[in-house]
Design an enzyme around this catalytic site. Sequence first.
Site, PDB file in Angstrom:
ATOM      1  N   HIS A  18     -58.096  99.987 -14.188  1.00  0.00           N
ATOM      2  CA  HIS A  18     -56.863  99.269 -13.820  1.00  0.00           C
ATOM      3  C   HIS A  18     -57.170  98.186 -12.783  1.00  0.00           C
ATOM      4  O   HIS A  18     -56.651  97.067 -12.877  1.00  0.00           O
ATOM      5  CB  HIS A  18     -55.833 100.232 -13.190  1.00  0.00           C
ATOM      6  CG  HIS A  18     -55.281 101.276 -14.108  1.00  0.00           C
ATOM      7  ND1 HIS A  18     -55.299 102.611 -13.805  1.00  0.00           N
ATOM      8  CD2 HIS A  18     -54.653 101.175 -15.318  1.00  0.00           C
ATOM      9  CE1 HIS A  18     -54.708 103.298 -14.779  1.00  0.00           C
ATOM     10  NE2 HIS A  18     -54.319 102.462 -15.707  1.00  0.00           N
ATOM     11  N   LYS A  42     -41.788 112.214 -18.053  1.00  0.00           N
ATOM     12  CA  LYS A  42     -43.238 112.336 -18.198  1.00  0.00           C
ATOM     13  C   LYS A  42     -43.792 113.164 -17.049  1.00  0.00           C
ATOM     14  O   LYS A  42     -43.510 112.877 -15.885  1.00  0.00           O
ATOM     15  CB  LYS A  42     -43.860 110.927 -18.200  1.00  0.00           C
ATOM     16  CG  LYS A  42     -45.244 110.907 -18.802  1.00  0.00           C
ATOM     17  CD  LYS A  42     -45.720 109.469 -19.005  1.00  0.00           C
ATOM     18  CE  LYS A  42     -47.216 109.443 -19.273  1.00  0.00           C
ATOM     19  NZ  LYS A  42     -47.737 108.104 -19.431  1.00  0.00           N
ATOM     20  N   ARG A  91     -58.601  98.555 -24.539  1.00  0.00           N
ATOM     21  CA  ARG A  91     -59.941  99.155 -24.591  1.00  0.00           C
ATOM     22  C   ARG A  91     -60.454  99.280 -26.013  1.00  0.00           C
ATOM     23  O   ARG A  91     -61.603  99.046 -26.293  1.00  0.00           O
ATOM     24  CB  ARG A  91     -59.916 100.548 -23.933  1.00  0.00           C
ATOM     25  CG  ARG A  91     -59.711 100.516 -22.435  1.00  0.00           C
ATOM     26  CD  ARG A  91     -59.328 101.863 -21.903  1.00  0.00           C
ATOM     27  NE  ARG A  91     -58.135 102.342 -22.571  1.00  0.00           N
ATOM     28  CZ  ARG A  91     -57.436 103.406 -22.204  1.00  0.00           C
ATOM     29  NH1 ARG A  91     -57.834 104.129 -21.190  1.00  0.00           N
ATOM     30  NH2 ARG A  91     -56.349 103.754 -22.852  1.00  0.00           N
ATOM     31  N   SER A 130     -56.669 107.321 -16.991  1.00  0.00           N
ATOM     32  CA  SER A 130     -56.190 108.234 -15.943  1.00  0.00           C
ATOM     33  C   SER A 130     -56.341 109.677 -16.401  1.00  0.00           C
ATOM     34  O   SER A 130     -56.616 110.566 -15.593  1.00  0.00           O
ATOM     35  CB  SER A 130     -54.725 107.950 -15.618  1.00  0.00           C
ATOM     36  OG  SER A 130     -54.586 106.651 -15.108  1.00  0.00           O
TER      37      SER A 130
END
Length: 162
Positions: A18, A42, A91, A130
């Site tokens: 990030h 979440k 990615r 993460s």
Amino acid sequence: MKSIGVYPGSFDPITKGHVDIIKRSAKLVDKLVIGVLNNANKKCWFTPEERKELIEKTIADVDNIEVKLFDGLLVDFMQQNNANLIIRGLRSVSDYEYELQLALGNKTLADFDLETIFIPASKDYLYLSSSIVREVASHGGCLEKFLNAEIIKDVEARAKDK
Ligand code: PNS
């Protein structure tokens, strides 16, 4: 007119991947707002406020950045911030499918000029997320390659509470 970009995400927690996207995208706009999703549905390791603090600790050296929490639709947050550029890191091809959905959904929802730009992850961080960080942390692994030094202790401490 100032160009304002938004880099939205969950940042649970902010990784070196990030940080790489933040530093590169901050050069493309006059102001970069990092939008931290405040999503009660979440399950996150860190509260929205904690995630914001971890980001602020990590990127204290970049000066055209502001970190804000948001809930609801990203397009509404964009409008509240007079921003018309969404920045997302990419990615892999599997990222792309989800990112294209988000970008087209946001474009369709917006009744103002809005674009999404994708910044390719640097090769050192192509694998990093993460969730990988949380997994390594929960097994007591070394976090140095994944996280900036300023927040390693915070993440290790949270892993112990889990
Ligand atoms: O880091 P993440 O979890 O991949 O970030 C996802 C995020 C926050 C960019 C996305 O879930 C989002 O924008 N959520 C807000 C609700 C919304 O606007 N969804 C898109 C509808 S087209």
